[in-house]
Structure formats: structure tokens, C-alpha cells
Design a protein around this motif. Structure first.
Motif, PDB file in Angstrom:
ATOM      1  N   LYS A 153      60.317  26.503 -45.619  1.00 35.77           N
ATOM      2  CA  LYS A 153      60.053  26.621 -47.058  1.00 35.77           C
ATOM      3  C   LYS A 153      58.623  27.108 -47.258  1.00 35.77           C
ATOM      4  O   LYS A 153      57.714  26.678 -46.549  1.00 35.77           O
ATOM      5  N   PHE A 184      64.072  17.092 -56.337  1.00 36.48           N
ATOM      6  CA  PHE A 184      64.232  18.544 -56.496  1.00 36.48           C
ATOM      7  C   PHE A 184      65.637  18.833 -57.004  1.00 36.48           C
ATOM      8  O   PHE A 184      66.548  18.009 -56.850  1.00 36.48           O
ATOM      9  N   ASP A 192      61.213  12.769 -54.415  1.00 38.65           N
ATOM     10  CA  ASP A 192      61.625  14.109 -53.938  1.00 38.65           C
ATOM     11  C   ASP A 192      62.769  14.651 -54.805  1.00 38.65           C
ATOM     12  O   ASP A 192      63.716  15.240 -54.293  1.00 38.65           O
ATOM     13  N   ARG A 218      51.076  17.703 -52.352  1.00 38.30           N
ATOM     14  CA  ARG A 218      51.955  17.036 -51.365  1.00 38.30           C
ATOM     15  C   ARG A 218      52.932  18.061 -50.752  1.00 38.30           C
ATOM     16  O   ARG A 218      53.074  18.145 -49.521  1.00 38.30           O
ATOM     17  N   PHE A 219      53.573  18.861 -51.597  1.00 34.07           N
ATOM     18  CA  PHE A 219      54.579  19.787 -51.069  1.00 34.07           C
ATOM     19  C   PHE A 219      53.930  21.017 -50.435  1.00 34.07           C
ATOM     20  O   PHE A 219      54.475  21.602 -49.504  1.00 34.07           O
ATOM     21  N   ARG A 252      54.889  21.564 -46.522  1.00 24.79           N
ATOM     22  CA  ARG A 252      55.450  22.887 -46.213  1.00 24.79           C
ATOM     23  C   ARG A 252      54.529  23.659 -45.268  1.00 24.79           C
ATOM     24  O   ARG A 252      55.003  24.389 -44.397  1.00 24.79           O
ATOM     25  N   PHE A 277      62.708   9.763 -48.990  1.00 25.39           N
ATOM     26  CA  PHE A 277      61.258   9.697 -49.176  1.00 25.39           C
ATOM     27  C   PHE A 277      60.896   8.580 -50.162  1.00 25.39           C
ATOM     28  O   PHE A 277      59.725   8.446 -50.544  1.00 25.39           O
ATOM     29  N   GLU A 334      66.868  17.912 -43.250  1.00 24.91           N
ATOM     30  CA  GLU A 334      66.324  16.737 -42.557  1.00 24.91           C
ATOM     31  C   GLU A 334      67.322  16.094 -41.603  1.00 24.91           C
ATOM     32  O   GLU A 334      66.985  15.726 -40.498  1.00 24.91           O
TER      33      GLU A 334
HETATM   34  N1  LIG Z   1      61.827  18.875 -51.268  1.00 23.27           N
HETATM   35  C1  LIG Z   1      60.828  19.212 -50.259  1.00 23.27           C
HETATM   36  C2  LIG Z   1      61.345  18.925 -48.881  1.00 23.27           C
HETATM   37  C3  LIG Z   1      61.297  17.457 -48.578  1.00 23.27           C
HETATM   38  O1  LIG Z   1      59.952  17.020 -48.478  1.00 23.27           O
HETATM   39  C4  LIG Z   1      60.405  20.686 -50.399  1.00 23.27           C
HETATM   40  O2  LIG Z   1      61.103  21.464 -51.065  1.00 23.27           O
HETATM   41  O3  LIG Z   1      59.383  21.052 -49.840  1.00 23.27           O
END
Ligand SMILES: N[C@@H](CCO)C(=O)O
Ligand SMILES: Nc1ncnc2c1ncn2[C@@H]1O[C@H](COP(=O)(O)OP(=O)(O)OP(=O)(O)O)[C@@H](O)[C@H]1O
Length: 318
Positions: free
Chosen positions: A297, A195, A193, A276-277, A281, A214, A35
Motif C-alpha cells: 500500500k 477503512f 482501522d 500512523r498509516f 505503509r 488492531f 494480514e
Molecule cells: N488499513 C491499513 C492496513 C492495516 O494497518 C492501511 O490501509 O494501511
């Protein structure tokens, strides 16, 4: 790569002078992340991260994010503060972009976390939610249910180029969630977020939680669902790891017990997290040239999670 903006050495040295952290010794761009531009900066007075905020972070949101980090750091959570320069200023302009000099936190982000590491992360998330109970600033979630509809509309049937039937599956899921999305669960500011690449660890200890860009006001338990979807699966989303999923929820509960209603809603919230992801993506997939320097991604890795959650709501009780 994640260095979009080049910072000349002279400008970096002059910036550090304003902070009184001693002379610049060295700096280099950090490859991870997609980002923002991040530099690892060594000064006589210590090691820092310089973040230049690129297109996806709205500069108007920075005061909210920095207040959030200060609030959590004041309560002992391992989050990096943005330093204040000699005049008390946190947000600078560097190479023409908004930028902050940020505390460096030790630790590494894991590619293959163990259940114990997932438990520690769940616990850190619960502690964070506890510490946010008296945090009053708010920021709307542009990537909530209404935002998913908007994003799905913008992706349109181009999603079917990724895999046939993609857009119909998304439309079906949106209709399902519209009818069931919980209206009355406790809300709070959340990370949104969390992760594995946003958690720094040494052994089984969480040494840093980063990347709050986020963070927003949302159903609090949605953060648990997001974290479950991010941690509980192989990267391609094909395999669910029940031991990781269970440890994450147990760790969270030890720090911040879920209410019965929150627990009951997790299967729906997790479908929302996976959607959402999948959508962000898919949008990036369709709008980032295949030869761009940033690695795209895979949206299907989260579409598979969505299908898993739809077929296995019991994964939160088993
Ligand atoms: N963590 C997100 C990216 C940020 O939105 C992803 O892996 O798609
Ligand atoms: N405060 C910090 N202390 C130590 N390392 C950090 C810190 N902040 C960022 N990093 C390092 O920089 C890398 C990139 O940071 P970050 O994840 O915030 O990137 P980004 O481009 O803003 O976000 P994204 O993960 O959404 O692509 C991290 O993986 C981590 O290695």
C-alpha cells in the motif's frame, strides 16, 4: 492474495465436525486482505469464514479480540462472532496456526462510498463506542505516539528512497505532535482501522464491521479521526471529499456526540491518524519485496493526507 497457509480438505472437514455445523460442502481462499489467511467455507449448516492468524496477530491477543466481538454482538452490533465448538472452544489450531471459525456476514465493502454510506458508517462507529462504555478488558496501542517514534526510527532515512525529504517531514511531524498530543480526552477500546474495506454494506445499511485485529485502548476520538482519514479522501490521498467527511462526523455525532474538547482535538488527532498509516505503509513498503504476492500500500497516499490535515484544520468545522 491472502491465503498464506493451505488447509487440506480433510482437516477442514474434521474441523467442521467439531462444530456440529454439518458436513463440508466446499471452501475457497479469499483473495482480499493482507494480514491473515481467510477461507469462505460452505457447510450443510451454513456459510462461515475460517481465519488463520498469521504473523502480525499475536495469538496472546486473541482472547481480547474475541471477547470484544462477543460484547458488541451481545449488544446488537453487526460484528461477526467466533463460534464455539462442541466443547466451548473458540481458538483452534488449523494447519499449525491459531484459527477461528467466524460467522459469515452479508454485504460488500465499497471502493467509492457515498456521503449517505459514510453517514451510516459514522453512526455505526458511534454505536460501537456507546456499546463499549462498559467493556473493561484493555489492550495497549502499540501503534500510538510512542510506537510511531519507534517505527520512524526503524525506517530511518531509508524513507527518503520513497520520496526525498520523507524522513525529515516525519521527524518534524513527530515533534509537532509530541508538543500537542492531547492528554486528557476520554479513552475507550476502539477499532483503530475502520477503512472502507472493513465495513460491509448493503445499499446505505451497514451489515458488518470486521477486522478488529488492531483494536486497542486509546483516545476514543482518535477512532473518529482514523475513520475520517480512511474514508474522506480519494485512494491516492490527493482529493479531500468534504461531503463524505462531514457526513461521517454527523453520523457519528447522531449516535455518540463528541465533547467540545474532542471536537477541538480532531485536527491534531487526524494528523496522528495520517502519520500512523504513513509509517506502517512506509515500513511495509521498505520491507516487502516488490515482487511479493501481497500488494504494497502506498505510504504517500497518507503523507498527502497528513499534509492536507496540516494545511486545513478547518475541515472539521467547515
Ligand atoms: N488499513 C491499513 C492496513 C492495516 O494497518 C492501511 O490501509 O494501511
Ligand atoms: N465475517 C465475515 N463475513 C463476511 N465476509 C468476511 C468476514 N470476514 C472477512 N470477510 C471477507 O474476507 C476479506 C478479508 O478479511 P479481512 O479484511 O479481515 O482480512 P485480513 O487479511 O485479516 O485484514 P486486512 O484488511 O487488514 O488486510 C474481507 O474483505 C471480506 O470480504
Amino acid at each position: 492474495m491472502a491465503v498464506y497457509t493451505h488447509v487440506p480438505a480433510e482437516e477442514m472437514a474434521a474441523l467442521l465436525m467439531r462444530y456440529g455445523v454439518g458436513a463440508l460442502r466446499s471452501f475457497k481462499g479469499i483473495a482480499e486482505g493482507v494480514e491473515n489467511s481467510n477461507y469462505l467455507v460452505e457447510a450443510e449448516g451454513g456459510r462461515f469464514i475460517l481465519t488463520l492468524y498469521e504473523k502480525r496477530v499475536d495469538a496472546g491477543d486473541l482472547p481480547f479480540f474475541l471477547a470484544l466481538l462477543d460484547h458488541l454482538a451481545d449488544r446488537g452490533l453487526p460484528v461477526p462472532r467466533a463460534l464455539k465448538d462442541g466443547e466451548g472452544v473458540q481458538i483452534q489450531t488449523v494447519a499449525g496456526r491459531p484459527a477461528c471459525l467466524i460467522e459469515f456476514l452479508e454485504g460488500v465493502s465499497l471502493s467509492h462510498p457515498t456521503p449517505e454510506q459514510a453517514r451510516a458508517t459514522g453512526q455505526a462507529l458511534g454505536q460501537m463506542h456507546g456499546a463499549l462504555a462498559d467493556f473493561t478488558p484493555e489492550r495497549p496501542n502499540t501503534l500510538g505516539l510512542a510506537g510511531w517514534h519507534e517505527l520512524a526510527g526503524r525506517c530511518g532515512t531509508a524513507m527518503d528512497e520513497i520520496v526525498p525529504g520523507f524522513s525529515a517531514r516525519i521527524a518534524e511531524e513527530l515533534a509537532f505532535l509530541d508538543a500537542r498530543w492531547p492528554a486528557d480526552l476520554p479513552r475507550s477500546v476502539i477499532h483503530a482501522d475502520l477503512f472502507p474495506d472493513n465495513v460491509l454494506m448493503l445499499g446505505d445499511r451497514v451489515t458488518g464491521v470486521i477486522d478488529f485485529y488492531f483494536a486497542c485502548s486509546e483516545i476514543r476520538a482518535w477512532d473518529v479521526a482514523v475513520t475520517h482519514s480512511a474514508w474522506g479522501f480519494s485512494a491516492d490521498g490527493r482529493d479531500y471529499d468534504a461531503a463524505i467527511g462531514r457526513a461521517l462526523i454527523e453520523g457519528y455525532q447522531a449516535a455518540h456526540p463528541l465533547t467540545d474538547a474532542e471536537r477541538a482535538a480532531l485536527p491534531i488527532l487526524a494528523r496522528g491518524a495520517a502519520l500512523r498509516f504513513t509509517l506502517t505503509r512506509a515500513w511495509d513498503w521498505l520491507n516487502t519485496p516488490a515482487d511479493a504476492l501481497v500488494t504494497r500500500k502506498d505510504p504517500l497516499a497518507f503523507l498527502r493526507r497528513l499534509d492536507f490535515y496540516a494545511q486545513h484544520p478547518e475541515c472539521f468545522t467547515a
